[in-house]
Scaffold this motif. Sequence first.
Motif, PDB file in Angstrom:
ATOM      1  N   ALA A 194       0.825  -1.209   0.000  1.00 49.61           N
ATOM      2  CA  ALA A 194       0.000   0.000   0.000  1.00 49.61           C
ATOM      3  C   ALA A 194       0.859   1.259   0.000  1.00 49.61           C
ATOM      4  CB  ALA A 194      -0.931  -0.012   1.209  1.00 49.61           C
ATOM      5  N   ARG A 195       1.944   1.258   0.796  1.00 50.92           N
ATOM      6  CA  ARG A 195       2.823   2.422   0.864  1.00 50.92           C
ATOM      7  C   ARG A 195       3.493   2.693  -0.483  1.00 50.92           C
ATOM      8  NH1 ARG A 195       5.543   0.939   4.978  1.00 50.92           N
ATOM      9  NH2 ARG A 195       7.192  -0.114   3.828  1.00 50.92           N
ATOM     10  N   TYR A 196       3.965   1.639  -1.138  1.00 46.28           N
ATOM     11  CA  TYR A 196       4.607   1.796  -2.444  1.00 46.28           C
ATOM     12  C   TYR A 196       3.635   2.426  -3.446  1.00 46.28           C
ATOM     13  CZ  TYR A 196       6.874   0.582  -6.877  1.00 46.28           C
ATOM     14  OH  TYR A 196       7.436   0.642  -8.124  1.00 46.28           O
ATOM     15  N   ALA A 197       2.401   1.940  -3.458  1.00 48.39           N
ATOM     16  CA  ALA A 197       1.416   2.482  -4.396  1.00 48.39           C
ATOM     17  C   ALA A 197       1.148   3.956  -4.122  1.00 48.39           C
ATOM     18  CB  ALA A 197       0.117   1.672  -4.309  1.00 48.39           C
ATOM     19  N   ARG A 198       0.995   4.327  -2.848  1.00 46.87           N
ATOM     20  CA  ARG A 198       0.753   5.732  -2.507  1.00 46.87           C
ATOM     21  C   ARG A 198       1.932   6.602  -2.910  1.00 46.87           C
ATOM     22  NH1 ARG A 198      -1.048   3.502   2.399  1.00 46.87           N
ATOM     23  NH2 ARG A 198       0.898   4.138   3.417  1.00 46.87           N
ATOM     24  N   GLU A 199       3.142   6.121  -2.605  1.00 43.67           N
ATOM     25  CA  GLU A 199       4.339   6.927  -2.896  1.00 43.67           C
ATOM     26  C   GLU A 199       4.559   7.113  -4.391  1.00 43.67           C
ATOM     27  OE1 GLU A 199       7.443   4.898  -0.827  1.00 43.67           O
ATOM     28  OE2 GLU A 199       6.936   5.796   1.125  1.00 43.67           O
ATOM     29  N   HIS A 200       3.963   6.253  -5.186  1.00 40.15           N
ATOM     30  CA  HIS A 200       4.089   6.374  -6.634  1.00 40.15           C
ATOM     31  C   HIS A 200       2.830   6.967  -7.274  1.00 40.15           C
ATOM     32  CE1 HIS A 200       7.570   3.872  -5.807  1.00 40.15           C
ATOM     33  NE2 HIS A 200       8.010   4.187  -7.013  1.00 40.15           N
ATOM     34  N   GLY A 201       2.052   7.656  -6.421  1.00 43.20           N
ATOM     35  CA  GLY A 201       0.947   8.453  -6.928  1.00 43.20           C
ATOM     36  C   GLY A 201      -0.321   7.716  -7.256  1.00 43.20           C
ATOM     37  N   TRP A 202      -0.423   6.450  -6.843  1.00 44.34           N
ATOM     38  CA  TRP A 202      -1.624   5.688  -7.208  1.00 44.34           C
ATOM     39  C   TRP A 202      -2.733   5.884  -6.182  1.00 44.34           C
ATOM     40  CZ3 TRP A 202      -4.551   1.810  -4.984  1.00 44.34           C
ATOM     41  CH2 TRP A 202      -5.498   1.194  -5.834  1.00 44.34           C
ATOM     42  N   ARG A 203      -3.929   6.038  -6.666  1.00 46.47           N
ATOM     43  CA  ARG A 203      -5.119   6.081  -5.822  1.00 46.47           C
ATOM     44  C   ARG A 203      -6.229   5.320  -6.528  1.00 46.47           C
ATOM     45  NH1 ARG A 203      -1.697   8.069  -3.283  1.00 46.47           N
ATOM     46  NH2 ARG A 203      -1.703   9.837  -1.848  1.00 46.47           N
ATOM     47  N   ALA A 204      -6.989   4.539  -5.770  1.00 48.49           N
ATOM     48  CA  ALA A 204      -8.184   3.922  -6.317  1.00 48.49           C
ATOM     49  C   ALA A 204      -9.210   5.014  -6.604  1.00 48.49           C
ATOM     50  CB  ALA A 204      -8.750   2.906  -5.334  1.00 48.49           C
ATOM     51  N   PRO A 205     -10.176   4.760  -7.478  1.00 42.45           N
ATOM     52  CA  PRO A 205     -11.193   5.769  -7.779  1.00 42.45           C
ATOM     53  C   PRO A 205     -11.888   6.340  -6.555  1.00 42.45           C
ATOM     54  CG  PRO A 205     -11.337   3.980  -9.356  1.00 42.45           C
ATOM     55  CD  PRO A 205     -10.337   3.551  -8.315  1.00 42.45           C
ATOM     56  N   ASP A 206     -12.043   5.510  -5.519  1.00 40.39           N
ATOM     57  CA  ASP A 206     -12.702   5.987  -4.296  1.00 40.39           C
ATOM     58  C   ASP A 206     -11.702   6.506  -3.263  1.00 40.39           C
ATOM     59  OD1 ASP A 206     -11.525   3.665  -3.481  1.00 40.39           O
ATOM     60  OD2 ASP A 206     -13.345   2.709  -2.728  1.00 40.39           O
ATOM     61  N   GLY A 207     -10.431   6.609  -3.660  1.00 43.15           N
ATOM     62  CA  GLY A 207      -9.408   7.119  -2.764  1.00 43.15           C
ATOM     63  C   GLY A 207      -8.793   6.085  -1.852  1.00 43.15           C
ATOM     64  N   ASP A 208      -9.259   4.844  -1.918  1.00 46.48           N
ATOM     65  CA  ASP A 208      -8.746   3.779  -1.069  1.00 46.48           C
ATOM     66  C   ASP A 208      -7.330   3.389  -1.499  1.00 46.48           C
ATOM     67  OD1 ASP A 208      -8.377   1.622   0.585  1.00 46.48           O
ATOM     68  OD2 ASP A 208     -10.075   0.456  -0.173  1.00 46.48           O
ATOM     69  N   THR A 209      -6.422   3.276  -0.549  1.00 42.91           N
ATOM     70  CA  THR A 209      -5.058   2.842  -0.876  1.00 42.91           C
ATOM     71  C   THR A 209      -4.624   1.680   0.009  1.00 42.91           C
ATOM     72  OG1 THR A 209      -4.137   4.549   0.578  1.00 42.91           O
ATOM     73  CG2 THR A 209      -4.283   5.076  -1.769  1.00 42.91           C
ATOM     74  N   THR A 210      -5.572   0.869   0.470  1.00 39.65           N
ATOM     75  CA  THR A 210      -5.212  -0.330   1.216  1.00 39.65           C
ATOM     76  C   THR A 210      -4.614  -1.357   0.260  1.00 39.65           C
ATOM     77  OG1 THR A 210      -7.380  -1.327   0.879  1.00 39.65           O
ATOM     78  CG2 THR A 210      -7.101   0.051   2.844  1.00 39.65           C
ATOM     79  N   ALA A 211      -3.970  -2.380   0.834  1.00 41.32           N
ATOM     80  CA  ALA A 211      -3.402  -3.436  -0.003  1.00 41.32           C
ATOM     81  C   ALA A 211      -4.485  -4.131  -0.815  1.00 41.32           C
ATOM     82  CB  ALA A 211      -2.662  -4.442   0.873  1.00 41.32           C
ATOM     83  N   ALA A 212      -5.677  -4.281  -0.238  1.00 44.57           N
ATOM     84  CA  ALA A 212      -6.767  -4.909  -0.980  1.00 44.57           C
ATOM     85  C   ALA A 212      -7.158  -4.068  -2.192  1.00 44.57           C
ATOM     86  CB  ALA A 212      -7.973  -5.112  -0.068  1.00 44.57           C
ATOM     87  N   ALA A 213      -7.165  -2.749  -2.025  1.00 47.98           N
ATOM     88  CA  ALA A 213      -7.477  -1.866  -3.152  1.00 47.98           C
ATOM     89  C   ALA A 213      -6.380  -1.933  -4.203  1.00 47.98           C
ATOM     90  CB  ALA A 213      -7.661  -0.433  -2.660  1.00 47.98           C
ATOM     91  N   VAL A 214      -5.131  -2.020  -3.748  1.00 43.22           N
ATOM     92  CA  VAL A 214      -4.017  -2.142  -4.688  1.00 43.22           C
ATOM     93  C   VAL A 214      -4.149  -3.450  -5.471  1.00 43.22           C
ATOM     94  CG1 VAL A 214      -1.511  -2.237  -4.944  1.00 43.22           C
ATOM     95  CG2 VAL A 214      -2.520  -0.731  -3.224  1.00 43.22           C
ATOM     96  N   ALA A 215      -4.556  -4.517  -4.797  1.00 45.77           N
ATOM     97  CA  ALA A 215      -4.761  -5.800  -5.479  1.00 45.77           C
ATOM     98  C   ALA A 215      -5.828  -5.682  -6.559  1.00 45.77           C
ATOM     99  CB  ALA A 215      -5.143  -6.872  -4.471  1.00 45.77           C
ATOM    100  N   ALA A 216      -6.899  -4.946  -6.238  1.00 43.64           N
ATOM    101  CA  ALA A 216      -7.948  -4.753  -7.249  1.00 43.64           C
ATOM    102  C   ALA A 216      -7.408  -3.980  -8.442  1.00 43.64           C
ATOM    103  CB  ALA A 216      -9.141  -4.027  -6.625  1.00 43.64           C
TER     104      ALA A 216
END
Length: 313
Positions: A194-216
Amino acid sequence: MAAPLVAAVDLGGTKIAAALVDGDGALVARAQRPTPARADAETVARAVLDTVDELAAHPRWAEAAALGIGSAGPVDTAAGTVSPVNIASWRGFPLVGRVAGHPAVDVPVTLIGDGVAIAEAEAWRGAAAGYRNALCMVVSTGVGGGLVLDGAVRPGPTGNAGHIGHISVDLDGAPCPCGSRGCVEILASGTAIARYAREHGWRAPDGDTTAAAVAAGAAAGEAVPLAAFDRSARALAAGIAATATLVELEAVVIGGGVAQAGPLLFEPLARHLATYAALPFAQGIQVHRAVLGTDAGLVGAAAAAMRTAAARR
């Protein structure tokens, strides 16, 4: 492993689960609540005891002959204390004493690390059954592990043997809360994904950045989530290969929340493992997803408690 009903507690950085478990490893009743991982020591302890109280309200609680605790580590099974890396307020916390002294608990309490718990569970009722030499891992908020060597779970003197999450696989890597650098856990856990995804600017459409959201997001083919899982798999592969080089593994079993991502984790893991496990005797490791899923910690803690109960009979 015929035994009376036992109680089990699985304590991690995200959740505290408890269950009544029968002699076949089946969960008869369960209770669960979030872990207040950032709270003070007493608040975390209260959450554990509240979970035990919730389970104790079950009609069959009185049948429990022992209670087993599988905790995020490090642990000290001889002292009955825990120092989970992902619960900062607990350092040398006397968890066994606190649980054993709780009014609802009048049975022996046994402590094991969460990685050892998954090894106990999967060797008894899961994917490691039939292997004499295996590494069993939990990849969740943190990364833990336990070893089955020569057909038996080997926890080591303090209960921390196999703690693969704190093998350093990046010598110049980021500091880990354990005090080292570049540990498997800080690269491969759900928290790290989750931290890697956030640090690289990724956000789910609903703003969720949990590992489960990253998996989706990875399942949808998004580049940053896929890179986050590839990075996790690479760190895991390096740690597994190092362990196999030391003790010659036949198999590795991976459970925990991150393993629920399935091929998103296991496909890059197989690719990286083929690179890192280079020596002939370290090659050919069979990789399995844990059969018991997120219940493995409870089943493993129950297995330890059953041995305690059997020894007292």
